[in-house]
Design a protein around this motif. Structure first.
Motif, PDB file in Angstrom:
ATOM      1  N   GLN A   1     -29.457 -67.580  17.343  1.00 18.56           N
ATOM      2  CA  GLN A   1     -28.339 -67.701  16.495  1.00 18.56           C
ATOM      3  C   GLN A   1     -27.479 -66.998  16.918  1.00 18.56           C
ATOM      4  N   GLY A   2     -26.122 -67.979  17.165  1.00 21.36           N
ATOM      5  CA  GLY A   2     -25.137 -67.323  17.569  1.00 21.36           C
ATOM      6  C   GLY A   2     -24.640 -66.120  16.714  1.00 21.36           C
ATOM      7  N   ASP A   3     -24.081 -65.210  17.421  1.00 20.84           N
ATOM      8  CA  ASP A   3     -23.515 -63.889  17.181  1.00 20.84           C
ATOM      9  C   ASP A   3     -22.028 -63.922  17.916  1.00 20.84           C
TER      10      ASP A   3
ATOM     11  N   ASN B   1     -26.196 -64.437  21.394  1.00 20.08           N
ATOM     12  CA  ASN B   1     -27.260 -64.793  20.923  1.00 20.08           C
ATOM     13  C   ASN B   1     -28.846 -64.608  20.542  1.00 20.08           C
ATOM     14  N   GLN B   2     -28.892 -64.401  19.362  1.00 17.46           N
ATOM     15  CA  GLN B   2     -30.304 -63.294  19.108  1.00 17.46           C
ATOM     16  C   GLN B   2     -31.429 -64.209  19.218  1.00 17.46           C
ATOM     17  N   ALA B   3     -31.896 -64.113  20.084  1.00 16.69           N
ATOM     18  CA  ALA B   3     -33.393 -64.384  19.764  1.00 16.69           C
ATOM     19  C   ALA B   3     -34.737 -63.762  20.111  1.00 16.69           C
ATOM     20  N   THR B   4     -35.527 -64.406  19.542  1.00 19.52           N
ATOM     21  CA  THR B   4     -36.913 -64.098  19.839  1.00 19.52           C
ATOM     22  C   THR B   4     -37.999 -64.633  20.146  1.00 19.52           C
ATOM     23  N   THR B   5     -38.419 -63.871  21.490  1.00 29.04           N
ATOM     24  CA  THR B   5     -39.493 -64.824  22.407  1.00 29.04           C
ATOM     25  C   THR B   5     -40.884 -64.462  22.242  1.00 29.04           C
ATOM     26  N   GLY B   6     -41.889 -64.426  21.603  1.00 30.44           N
ATOM     27  CA  GLY B   6     -42.803 -64.082  21.475  1.00 30.44           C
ATOM     28  C   GLY B   6     -43.332 -62.992  20.449  1.00 30.44           C
ATOM     29  N   ALA B   7     -43.179 -62.060  20.644  1.00 33.73           N
ATOM     30  CA  ALA B   7     -42.983 -60.655  19.861  1.00 33.73           C
ATOM     31  C   ALA B   7     -41.287 -59.664  19.754  1.00 33.73           C
ATOM     32  N   ALA B   8     -40.734 -60.000  20.917  1.00 34.65           N
ATOM     33  CA  ALA B   8     -39.925 -59.710  21.621  1.00 34.65           C
ATOM     34  C   ALA B   8     -38.549 -60.167  21.079  1.00 34.65           C
ATOM     35  N   SER B   9     -37.899 -58.969  20.062  1.00 39.84           N
ATOM     36  CA  SER B   9     -36.696 -59.866  19.346  1.00 39.84           C
ATOM     37  C   SER B   9     -35.657 -59.417  20.478  1.00 39.84           C
TER      38      SER B   9
ATOM     39  N   VAL C   1     -31.358 -60.225  23.198  1.00 43.31           N
ATOM     40  CA  VAL C   1     -30.331 -60.705  22.574  1.00 43.31           C
ATOM     41  C   VAL C   1     -29.857 -62.052  24.201  1.00 43.31           C
ATOM     42  N   VAL C   2     -29.315 -62.816  23.538  1.00 44.46           N
ATOM     43  CA  VAL C   2     -29.416 -63.337  25.241  1.00 44.46           C
ATOM     44  C   VAL C   2     -28.101 -64.250  25.023  1.00 44.46           C
ATOM     45  N   LEU C   3     -27.696 -64.240  26.411  1.00 42.21           N
ATOM     46  CA  LEU C   3     -25.830 -64.829  26.549  1.00 42.21           C
ATOM     47  C   LEU C   3     -25.760 -65.820  27.276  1.00 42.21           C
ATOM     48  N   LEU C   4     -24.620 -66.568  26.499  1.00 41.76           N
ATOM     49  CA  LEU C   4     -24.416 -68.377  26.976  1.00 41.76           C
ATOM     50  C   LEU C   4     -23.118 -68.041  26.914  1.00 41.76           C
TER      51      LEU C   4
END
Length: 263
Positions: free
Chosen positions: A159-161, A179-187, A189-192
């Motif tokens: 989700q873009g932020d 970008n807000q991301a959820t991987t497994g149980a972890a929330s 931030v991912v940068l693109l």
């Protein structure tokens, strides 16, 4: 069979064995040292052996409990910044034999979303830190055009932020979007990047038993499993838990705020 590599742990292990031998020799030969020259030789041996308890303690803690690491690059921004010193729990994924890295006691396995440290697939003398994206049995696909990760046929939500406003001294002017991301149980931030596009050799694969797929949170500036492939379980060092110190000479106060940051 894994290639043998000389590194700090190997030298620490050998030094511990050497001092153990000297300590045992001094103990067993002590009652026979009547002559002066033998007594002198024995005292020197005992002096070497006196380092054994210290080295054994360091080796035990470093191999079985925890180890500090310093983040050398920007591949895990913004979760981790260059200059972060992190605490790595080496008991999280099993107790391993020093040097040979065979698992002695299993205590768990990496889960999706974990931030973990492992010995580089390309150069095992180098430690690398990434986030676990795929575990054994997962089908991972990375779309180079949309920069979307697909896990078992479903896209990992992003989700873009807005634009990232943090440290950019190593990668200036790249227009990083967070970008807000959820991987497994972890929330997290991912940068693109809006301007960087790359091709990767490993973008569609099924993770076999005993292997993991890892990626950096700073996606377009990370050399990870998309580049070097899967990470063998034997290479895994431990789970990163929190930042215990941060050192940036250009921003001391920001560094203080990083202390205690959990991963």
């Amino acid at each position: 069979m894994h290639d043998f590599h000389w590194d700090y742990e190997v030298f620490l292990f050998l030094a511990t064995l050497l001092t153990l031998g000297a300590w045992l020799l001094a103990k067993f030969k002590k009652h026979r040292s009547k002559q002066a020259n033998k007594a002198t030789w024995l005292s020197r041996t005992a002096a070497v052996g006196s380092f054994f308890p210290i080295l054994f303690l360091v080796l035990s803690v470093r191999s079985f409990a925890f180890e500090p690491f310093r983040i050398p690059s920007s591949s895990m921004m913004p979760t981790l910044l260059t200059g972060d010193f992190i605490y790595v729990d080496k008991t999280a994924y099993g107790l391993k034999m020093p040097v040979f890295h065979n698992t002695l006691i299993e205590t768990g396995h990496p889960q999706r979303g974990d931030v973990f440290v492992f010995r580089s697939v390309e150069d095992p003398a180098v430690d690398v830190i990434k986030r676990v994206i795929g575990v054994p049995g997962d089908h991972i696909r990375y779309d180079e055009r949309s920069k979307q990760v697909w896990l078992n046929g479903a896209p990992l939500a992003l989700q873009g932020d807005g634009f990232y406003q943090g440290f950019l001294d190593e990668i200036p002017g790249t227009g990083l979007r967070q970008n807000q991301a959820t991987t497994g149980a972890a929330s997290h931030v991912v940068l693109l990047s809006d301007v960087v596009r790359r091709s990767y050799p490993h973008t569609d694969l099924v993770v076999p038993e005993g292997h993991y797929f890892g990626m950096g949170d700073n996606r377009d500036f990370s050399v990870d499993s998309r580049v070097f492939g899967l990470i063998p379980e034997q290479n895994i060092v431990g789970k990163a838990q929190f930042v215990w110190m941060h050192w940036r000479p250009d921003d001391f106060w920001q560094g203080l705020k990083r202390i205690g940051h959990r991963l």
